[in-house]
Design a protein around this motif. Structure first.
Motif, PDB file in Angstrom:
ATOM      1  N   ILE A 120       0.846  -1.196   0.000  1.00  0.00           N
ATOM      2  CA  ILE A 120       0.000   0.000   0.000  1.00  0.00           C
ATOM      3  C   ILE A 120       0.880   1.244   0.000  1.00  0.00           C
ATOM      4  N   ASP A 121       0.280   2.341  -0.330  1.00  0.00           N
ATOM      5  CA  ASP A 121       0.949   3.636  -0.236  1.00  0.00           C
ATOM      6  C   ASP A 121       0.242   4.408   0.878  1.00  0.00           C
ATOM      7  N   PRO A 122       0.763   4.346   2.108  1.00  0.00           N
ATOM      8  CA  PRO A 122       0.093   5.009   3.228  1.00  0.00           C
ATOM      9  C   PRO A 122      -0.133   6.503   3.017  1.00  0.00           C
ATOM     10  N   SER A 123       0.803   7.171   2.357  1.00  0.00           N
ATOM     11  CA  SER A 123       0.638   8.607   2.107  1.00  0.00           C
ATOM     12  C   SER A 123      -0.560   8.869   1.211  1.00  0.00           C
ATOM     13  N   GLU A 124      -0.719   8.065   0.177  1.00  0.00           N
ATOM     14  CA  GLU A 124      -1.869   8.214  -0.719  1.00  0.00           C
ATOM     15  C   GLU A 124      -3.171   7.887   0.005  1.00  0.00           C
ATOM     16  N   LEU A 125      -3.166   6.823   0.811  1.00  0.00           N
ATOM     17  CA  LEU A 125      -4.363   6.480   1.590  1.00  0.00           C
ATOM     18  C   LEU A 125      -4.750   7.648   2.491  1.00  0.00           C
ATOM     19  N   ARG A 126      -3.766   8.182   3.183  1.00  0.00           N
ATOM     20  CA  ARG A 126      -3.998   9.290   4.112  1.00  0.00           C
ATOM     21  C   ARG A 126      -4.587  10.491   3.372  1.00  0.00           C
ATOM     22  N   ARG A 127      -4.006  10.798   2.220  1.00  0.00           N
ATOM     23  CA  ARG A 127      -4.440  11.964   1.449  1.00  0.00           C
ATOM     24  C   ARG A 127      -5.822  11.754   0.829  1.00  0.00           C
ATOM     25  N   ARG A 128      -6.015  10.641   0.184  1.00  0.00           N
ATOM     26  CA  ARG A 128      -7.266  10.406  -0.546  1.00  0.00           C
ATOM     27  C   ARG A 128      -8.464  10.174   0.369  1.00  0.00           C
ATOM     28  N   PHE A 129      -8.218   9.639   1.572  1.00  0.00           N
ATOM     29  CA  PHE A 129      -9.328   9.321   2.472  1.00  0.00           C
ATOM     30  C   PHE A 129      -9.334  10.183   3.734  1.00  0.00           C
ATOM     31  N   ASN A 130      -8.523  11.241   3.735  1.00  0.00           N
ATOM     32  CA  ASN A 130      -8.520  12.203   4.835  1.00  0.00           C
ATOM     33  C   ASN A 130      -8.297  11.511   6.194  1.00  0.00           C
ATOM     34  N   ILE A 131      -7.306  10.659   6.248  1.00  0.00           N
ATOM     35  CA  ILE A 131      -6.988   9.933   7.482  1.00  0.00           C
ATOM     36  C   ILE A 131      -6.106  10.819   8.350  1.00  0.00           C
ATOM     37  N   PRO A 132      -6.489  11.017   9.611  1.00  0.00           N
ATOM     38  CA  PRO A 132      -5.730  11.916  10.491  1.00  0.00           C
ATOM     39  C   PRO A 132      -4.277  11.481  10.689  1.00  0.00           C
ATOM     40  N   GLY A 133      -3.433  12.441  10.943  1.00  0.00           N
ATOM     41  CA  GLY A 133      -2.012  12.181  11.162  1.00  0.00           C
ATOM     42  C   GLY A 133      -1.722  11.367  12.404  1.00  0.00           C
ATOM     43  N   THR A 134      -2.665  11.288  13.341  1.00  0.00           N
ATOM     44  CA  THR A 134      -2.458  10.484  14.555  1.00  0.00           C
ATOM     45  C   THR A 134      -2.741   9.007  14.311  1.00  0.00           C
ATOM     46  N   GLN A 135      -3.182   8.661  13.100  1.00  0.00           N
ATOM     47  CA  GLN A 135      -3.447   7.259  12.793  1.00  0.00           C
ATOM     48  C   GLN A 135      -2.327   6.684  11.933  1.00  0.00           C
ATOM     49  N   ARG A 136      -1.793   5.572  12.386  1.00  0.00           N
ATOM     50  CA  ARG A 136      -0.780   4.854  11.628  1.00  0.00           C
ATOM     51  C   ARG A 136      -1.480   3.753  10.845  1.00  0.00           C
ATOM     52  N   ILE A 137      -1.261   3.708   9.550  1.00  0.00           N
ATOM     53  CA  ILE A 137      -1.891   2.711   8.681  1.00  0.00           C
ATOM     54  C   ILE A 137      -1.007   1.467   8.643  1.00  0.00           C
ATOM     55  N   ILE A 138      -1.629   0.311   8.865  1.00  0.00           N
ATOM     56  CA  ILE A 138      -0.900  -0.963   8.895  1.00  0.00           C
ATOM     57  C   ILE A 138      -1.081  -1.728   7.580  1.00  0.00           C
ATOM     58  N   SER A 139      -2.316  -1.826   7.107  1.00  0.00           N
ATOM     59  CA  SER A 139      -2.594  -2.608   5.904  1.00  0.00           C
ATOM     60  C   SER A 139      -3.996  -2.285   5.408  1.00  0.00           C
TER      61      SER A 139
END
Length: 181
Positions: A120-139
């Motif tokens: 996965i591309d966590p940066s793209e996930l964060r950007r495209r789905f507005n995921i807060p910076g306090t959340q770490r994406i695992i999978s």
């Protein structure tokens, strides 16, 4: 079905049918994740459900491994909520993995297949789905029903023997030679 039969039956699905997952099944899968144990019951897991056509199209820009699934769970944890012991591990990773396993197995029991995806591309996930910076994406976890003709990979049946994976404790004697007992 026994737990071991369920665990043997489950495999990583890589060909999904376009049939949507019913709401009641999705809710049961998410509930299995909510009930999973976490360190100090901190429940740091955060799960984003992606199932709209627009969301799935955006997901395709974040991973090449959606496999046509009609539902994708983004799995992560809130770094401000996790139990933490820096000498051992960041427990948010462990807790989120336990949650994911519970959800995969509940899904399998309901006839819904899944695949754990780390590509996965966590940066793209964060950007495209507005995921807060306090959340770490695992999978991410694509889910749905298998496409016609789908089957487990050839490696699914390949496992090391239990003797290679498990060791039993062995204690050395504390009795010193030449001393009275």
């Amino acid at each position: 079905m026994s737990f071991l039969d369920l665990a043997r039956e489950r495999y990583s699905e890589r060909r999904f049918a376009p049939k949507p997952v019913e709401t009641e099944k999705l809710e049961a899968i998410l509930e299995a994740g909510r009930l999973a144990p976490t360190a100090r019951n901190s429940q740091p897991q955060r799960i984003l459900v992606i199932q709209s056509p627009k969301g799935l199209k955006e997901m395709d820009r974040c991973t090449p491994c959606r496999f046509g699934a009609p539902l994708v769970l983004v799995l992560g944890y809130d770094i401000t909520c996790q139990a933490y012991n820096p000498d051992v591990v960041e427990f948010g990773i462990v807790d989120t993995t336990i949650v994911a396993t519970h959800m995969m197995l509940e899904a399998q029991q309901l006839g819904v297949h899944s695949c754990w995806v780390g590509m996965i591309d966590p940066s793209e996930l964060r950007r495209r789905f507005n995921i807060p910076g306090t959340q770490r994406i695992i999978s991410v976890m694509p889910m749905g029903y298998p496409a016609d003709g789908s089957c487990a990979s050839a490696l699914h049946e390949t496992s090391l023997p239990i003797e290679k994976l498990v060791a039993y404790e062995r204690y050395q004697s504390t009795k010193r030679s030449g001393t009275a007992s």
